[in-house]
Scaffold this motif. Structure first.
Motif, PDB file in Angstrom:
ATOM      1  N   UNK A 169     -15.760 103.455  10.728  1.00  0.00           N
ATOM      2  CA  UNK A 169     -16.527 104.230   9.752  1.00  0.00           C
ATOM      3  C   UNK A 169     -16.625 105.679  10.205  1.00  0.00           C
ATOM      4  N   UNK A 170     -16.352 106.580   9.263  1.00  0.00           N
ATOM      5  CA  UNK A 170     -16.469 108.012   9.527  1.00  0.00           C
ATOM      6  C   UNK A 170     -17.674 108.536   8.741  1.00  0.00           C
ATOM      7  N   UNK A 171     -18.587 109.192   9.440  1.00  0.00           N
ATOM      8  CA  UNK A 171     -19.821 109.654   8.808  1.00  0.00           C
ATOM      9  C   UNK A 171     -19.956 111.168   8.871  1.00  0.00           C
ATOM     10  N   UNK A 172     -20.434 111.730   7.759  1.00  0.00           N
ATOM     11  CA  UNK A 172     -20.820 113.138   7.699  1.00  0.00           C
ATOM     12  C   UNK A 172     -22.059 113.217   6.820  1.00  0.00           C
ATOM     13  N   UNK A 173     -23.188 113.497   7.449  1.00  0.00           N
ATOM     14  CA  UNK A 173     -24.469 113.490   6.736  1.00  0.00           C
ATOM     15  C   UNK A 173     -24.641 112.133   6.038  1.00  0.00           C
ATOM     16  N   UNK A 174     -24.829 112.126   4.715  1.00  0.00           N
ATOM     17  CA  UNK A 174     -25.076 110.869   4.010  1.00  0.00           C
ATOM     18  C   UNK A 174     -23.795 110.142   3.605  1.00  0.00           C
ATOM     19  N   UNK A 175     -22.650 110.769   3.807  1.00  0.00           N
ATOM     20  CA  UNK A 175     -21.378 110.169   3.395  1.00  0.00           C
ATOM     21  C   UNK A 175     -20.797 109.298   4.500  1.00  0.00           C
ATOM     22  N   UNK A 176     -20.447 108.068   4.129  1.00  0.00           N
ATOM     23  CA  UNK A 176     -19.719 107.182   5.025  1.00  0.00           C
ATOM     24  C   UNK A 176     -18.405 106.773   4.387  1.00  0.00           C
ATOM     25  N   UNK A 177     -17.315 106.913   5.120  1.00  0.00           N
ATOM     26  CA  UNK A 177     -15.999 106.481   4.642  1.00  0.00           C
ATOM     27  C   UNK A 177     -15.490 105.407   5.584  1.00  0.00           C
ATOM     28  N   UNK A 178     -15.202 104.233   5.041  1.00  0.00           N
ATOM     29  CA  UNK A 178     -14.699 103.121   5.840  1.00  0.00           C
ATOM     30  C   UNK A 178     -13.186 103.079   5.714  1.00  0.00           C
ATOM     31  N   UNK A 179     -12.496 103.207   6.844  1.00  0.00           N
ATOM     32  CA  UNK A 179     -11.037 103.241   6.861  1.00  0.00           C
ATOM     33  C   UNK A 179     -10.523 101.989   7.562  1.00  0.00           C
ATOM     34  N   UNK A 180      -9.738 101.196   6.836  1.00  0.00           N
ATOM     35  CA  UNK A 180      -9.136  99.976   7.379  1.00  0.00           C
ATOM     36  C   UNK A 180      -7.626 100.162   7.447  1.00  0.00           C
ATOM     37  N   UNK A 181      -7.040  99.794   8.589  1.00  0.00           N
ATOM     38  CA  UNK A 181      -5.594  99.957   8.797  1.00  0.00           C
ATOM     39  C   UNK A 181      -5.006  98.632   9.270  1.00  0.00           C
ATOM     40  N   UNK A 182      -4.016  98.140   8.531  1.00  0.00           N
ATOM     41  CA  UNK A 182      -3.378  96.862   8.829  1.00  0.00           C
ATOM     42  C   UNK A 182      -1.957  97.136   9.325  1.00  0.00           C
TER      43      UNK A 182
END
Length: 198
Positions: A169-182
């Motif tokens: 999970x990458x967070x910046x303030x209130x934003x969270x981006x979940x990055x999944x790599x297969x």
């Protein structure tokens, strides 16, 4: 199902993969059965994009598969601290070397936080999200978790119940981006000094 809300910019792809799996994965911060090369790639905290560019001798590309507003999976909502059934932007791509898919990547973010932040997740096209996260500034990366990725969550052209995957999970303030790599079989097959699939 895609939300009826218009995408900004307009969608060029459709999110169509299954949102449930017969046996949901158990994400963990370790994977004892993975060999040395697998551990090295799974738990590297640097930019995967940069590493794939080096590995491919600059013959790297991003091939978008699908993107749009959709209901996030339960495991994604949990990882992002969102209520079950939350709508978010879902982006699925292949990270390729020499024109061959090496990694299937799925990135998601909650609708409200994404709109408030203004991060251009919906406008990346064939640009790499990972590279942008590492150079854009202000993002902090959470712990890396790994699993054996369910077949139902893969693109139709991919099969296998034992494909190794990682997410963070990458967070910046209130934003969270979940990055999944297969990591796909073709990636392990071409990896120097590690021709065997994990």
């Amino acid at each position: 199902m895609l939300s009826s809300m218009a995408c900004q910019p307009p969608c060029s792809y459709t999110v169509s993969h299954h949102t449930t799996a017969s046996c949901p994965p158990s994400w963990s911060d370790h994977l004892e059965t993975a060999n040395g090369p697998c551990q090295d790639w799974l738990f590297d905290t640097g930019s995967l994009t940069r590493r794939l560019i080096r590995l491919s001798a600059d013959a790297f590309s991003v091939a978008p598969l699908s993107e749009g507003w959709a209901t996030l999976r339960d495991d994604e909502c949990l990882a992002l601290d969102l209520a079950p059934g939350t709508t978010g932007w879902v982006r699925e791509v292949y990270l390729s070397g020499h024109g061959r898919p090496w990694v299937f990547a799925r990135s998601v973010a909650g609708q409200q936080a994404l709109k408030q932040d203004g991060f251009p997740l919906a406008a990346l096209g064939s640009r790499s999200l990972g590279e942008l996260l590492f150079v854009n500034g202000g993002f902090s990366r959470g712990r890396i978790e790994v699993c054996r990725y369910p077949t139902q969550w893969l693109p139709a052209s991919q099969t296998g119940d034992t494909l190794l995957a990682r997410r963070s999970r990458f967070d910046r303030d209130a934003l969270g981006i979940l990055v999944t790599e297969v990591f796909l079989p073709e990636f392990w097959a071409m990896l120097p000094r590690s021709p065997e699939a994990p």
